[in-house]
Design a protein around this motif. Structure first.
Motif, PDB file in Angstrom:
ATOM      1  N   GLU A  67       0.847  -1.191   0.000  1.00  0.00           N
ATOM      2  CA  GLU A  67       0.000   0.000   0.000  1.00  0.00           C
ATOM      3  C   GLU A  67       0.889   1.250   0.000  1.00  0.00           C
ATOM      4  O   GLU A  67       1.919   1.289   0.668  1.00  0.00           O
ATOM      5  CB  GLU A  67      -0.902   0.035   1.236  1.00  0.00           C
ATOM      6  N   PRO A  68       0.485   2.286  -0.764  1.00  0.00           N
ATOM      7  CA  PRO A  68       1.251   3.530  -0.737  1.00  0.00           C
ATOM      8  C   PRO A  68       1.063   4.266   0.577  1.00  0.00           C
ATOM      9  O   PRO A  68       0.141   3.961   1.350  1.00  0.00           O
ATOM     10  CB  PRO A  68       0.661   4.333  -1.906  1.00  0.00           C
ATOM     11  N   GLY A  69       1.916   5.224   0.840  1.00  0.00           N
ATOM     12  CA  GLY A  69       1.825   6.003   2.066  1.00  0.00           C
ATOM     13  C   GLY A  69       1.286   7.397   1.830  1.00  0.00           C
ATOM     14  O   GLY A  69       0.681   7.685   0.781  1.00  0.00           O
ATOM     15  N   GLU A  70       1.504   8.275   2.798  1.00  0.00           N
ATOM     16  CA  GLU A  70       1.020   9.647   2.731  1.00  0.00           C
ATOM     17  C   GLU A  70       2.166  10.615   2.993  1.00  0.00           C
ATOM     18  O   GLU A  70       3.025  10.374   3.842  1.00  0.00           O
ATOM     19  CB  GLU A  70      -0.072   9.895   3.777  1.00  0.00           C
ATOM     20  N   LEU A  71       2.156  11.693   2.251  1.00  0.00           N
ATOM     21  CA  LEU A  71       3.124  12.757   2.447  1.00  0.00           C
ATOM     22  C   LEU A  71       2.377  13.963   3.014  1.00  0.00           C
ATOM     23  O   LEU A  71       1.423  14.448   2.397  1.00  0.00           O
ATOM     24  CB  LEU A  71       3.795  13.125   1.126  1.00  0.00           C
ATOM     25  N   ARG A 119      -1.904  11.779  -0.704  1.00  0.00           N
ATOM     26  CA  ARG A 119      -2.034  10.328  -0.597  1.00  0.00           C
ATOM     27  C   ARG A 119      -1.523   9.654  -1.873  1.00  0.00           C
ATOM     28  O   ARG A 119      -1.400  10.269  -2.908  1.00  0.00           O
ATOM     29  CB  ARG A 119      -3.482   9.942  -0.322  1.00  0.00           C
ATOM     30  N   GLY A 120      -1.260   8.367  -1.753  1.00  0.00           N
ATOM     31  CA  GLY A 120      -0.808   7.600  -2.906  1.00  0.00           C
ATOM     32  C   GLY A 120       0.659   7.776  -3.221  1.00  0.00           C
ATOM     33  O   GLY A 120       1.071   7.672  -4.379  1.00  0.00           O
ATOM     34  N   VAL A 121       1.491   8.036  -2.199  1.00  0.00           N
ATOM     35  CA  VAL A 121       2.929   8.212  -2.397  1.00  0.00           C
ATOM     36  C   VAL A 121       3.632   6.894  -2.084  1.00  0.00           C
ATOM     37  O   VAL A 121       3.559   6.387  -0.967  1.00  0.00           O
ATOM     38  CB  VAL A 121       3.464   9.348  -1.496  1.00  0.00           C
ATOM     39  N   TRP A 122       4.347   6.366  -3.072  1.00  0.00           N
ATOM     40  CA  TRP A 122       5.078   5.112  -2.872  1.00  0.00           C
ATOM     41  C   TRP A 122       6.475   5.419  -2.342  1.00  0.00           C
ATOM     42  O   TRP A 122       7.120   6.374  -2.785  1.00  0.00           O
ATOM     43  CB  TRP A 122       5.176   4.336  -4.178  1.00  0.00           C
ATOM     44  N   PRO A 123       6.967   4.613  -1.418  1.00  0.00           N
ATOM     45  CA  PRO A 123       8.277   4.883  -0.812  1.00  0.00           C
ATOM     46  C   PRO A 123       9.421   4.455  -1.721  1.00  0.00           C
ATOM     47  O   PRO A 123       9.985   3.368  -1.585  1.00  0.00           O
ATOM     48  CB  PRO A 123       8.236   4.054   0.476  1.00  0.00           C
ATOM     49  N   VAL A 124       9.762   5.315  -2.651  1.00  0.00           N
ATOM     50  CA  VAL A 124      10.823   4.992  -3.616  1.00  0.00           C
ATOM     51  C   VAL A 124      11.956   6.001  -3.530  1.00  0.00           C
ATOM     52  O   VAL A 124      12.623   6.284  -4.513  1.00  0.00           O
ATOM     53  CB  VAL A 124      10.249   4.916  -5.049  1.00  0.00           C
TER      54      VAL A 124
END
Length: 343
Positions: free
Chosen positions: A196-200, A254-259
């Motif tokens: 699941e993506p995270g939040e910034l 929302r929808g920020v992937w940890p890359v």
């Protein structure tokens, strides 16, 4: 209409707001005493409440006007309400409020003269006129203020509960609308699951350093430095910022992937407040920063898998070495038996 309470000691008013709550115009305010005194204050004309939510006045320097508020006593007993006026401001939550009674007004509140008190019978409404006089040297622009009715309750430490009406005062003339913004911080929160993506979370402050009220919005976007998927927050809520005021804003992308690192851009826009003068609006302010969205849970899982793989490989190597030793011993024993002379 706004409602708030402050504590008053034996020797004077403590300049601290205890309760700040925005309520509908038609809703009464609840005092903090045992008698359950409730009342409301709304704009009015000579005959009573006139349906307005706020009082809007535009006065030339030196001009005078008479306005009115209607004070309604919703209690079962006659109540004497103290009346006051002071400068207005916006709370951190965006509700309109007045400076504490102990703080002398220095702006729009100083333009207003109200009677010291009004006596209102049970279930009755009294219309109270008040005078507004613009100073001869009034600076063009907005000068927010308020008029409130209050009661005291309690013993040695008394509580002053006030219900008020917002008064928007404006001096015509050449004004400048100006806005500035500053990025406070950014932070990343990992999603609940590995897939699941995270939040910034982006926090910034907007300051109205002009002479008129503004309404501000923002667009926040985050783009991966390594070419990962970009994410953007929807247009934030519209926030009013009064002249000289400062508001802190929190926007969640929302929808920020940890890359890895993300380039963060927040564009803060402003528009004139409702009924504002026809002047150029401030230019957009763009805030930029780099935020790190590190895949820590993923790295921990990868590390755990690596350790497991290493442990399995090592165990296999130890087992193979043991088998090789056993085979070599068996071969040596076989060769020794073969070379031994026959009995």
């Amino acid at each position: 209409m706004f409602v708030f309470s402050v504590v008053r000691g034996v020797v004077g008013l403590v300049a601290a707001v205890l309760v700040v709550t925005a309520v509908p115009v038609s809703a009464p305010a609840q005092a903090a005493d045992d008698d359950r005194v409730t009342w409301s204050v709304v704009p009015a004309d000579a005959s009573g409440p006139d349906g307005r939510r706020v009082v809007d006045l535009e006065l030339e320097p030196g001009e005078r006007a008479t306005e009115r508020v209607a004070v309604t006593n919703h209690s079962a007993d006659e109540v004497t309400f103290a009346l006051s006026a002071n400068d207005g401001y916006l709370t951190e939550r965006g509700s309109f409020d007045m400076r504490p009674s102990a703080v002398p007004p220095t702006d729009g509140g100083a333009w207003i003269t109200v009677p010291s008190e009004v006596v209102v019978g049970p279930g009755e409404t009294e219309v109270v006129p008040f005078e507004v006089t613009s100073p001869a040297d009034a600076v063009p622009g907005d000068h927010p203020a308020g008029v409130a009715a209050s009661v005291l309750s309690g013993g040695e430490m008394q509580v002053e509960s006030r219900v008020g009406v917002r008064v928007n005062l404006r001096t015509p003339g050449e004004v400048v609308a100006s806005m500035d913004a500053k990025l406070l911080d950014t932070s990343f929160t990992q999603g609940r699951g590995l897939l699941e993506p995270g939040e910034l979370v982006v926090r910034y402050a907007v300051v109205n350093d002009g002479a008129v009220a503004l309404r501000t919005t923002s667009q926040v976007r985050a783009e991966s430095t390594f070419g990962g998927p970009a994410a953007a927050a929807p247009t934030g809520e519209t926030l009013e910022v009064l002249p000289g005021g400062r508001r802190e804003v929190t926007v969640t992308v929302r929808g920020v992937w940890p890359v890895g690192p993300f380039g963060v851009e927040a564009v803060v826009s402003a528009a004139m407040a409702e009924g504002g003068p026809d002047v150029p609006v401030p230019a957009d302010v763009t805030l930029a920063d780099t935020a790190w969205a590190l895949p820590l849970p993923h790295l921990l899982v990868l590390l755990a898998l690596t350790l497991v793989a290493w442990a399995v490989r090592r165990a296999l190597r130890v087992r193979r070495a043991r088998l090789d030793r056993l085979l070599e011993r068996a071969r040596a024993e076989g060769r020794a038996e073969a070379m031994a002379p026959a009995g």
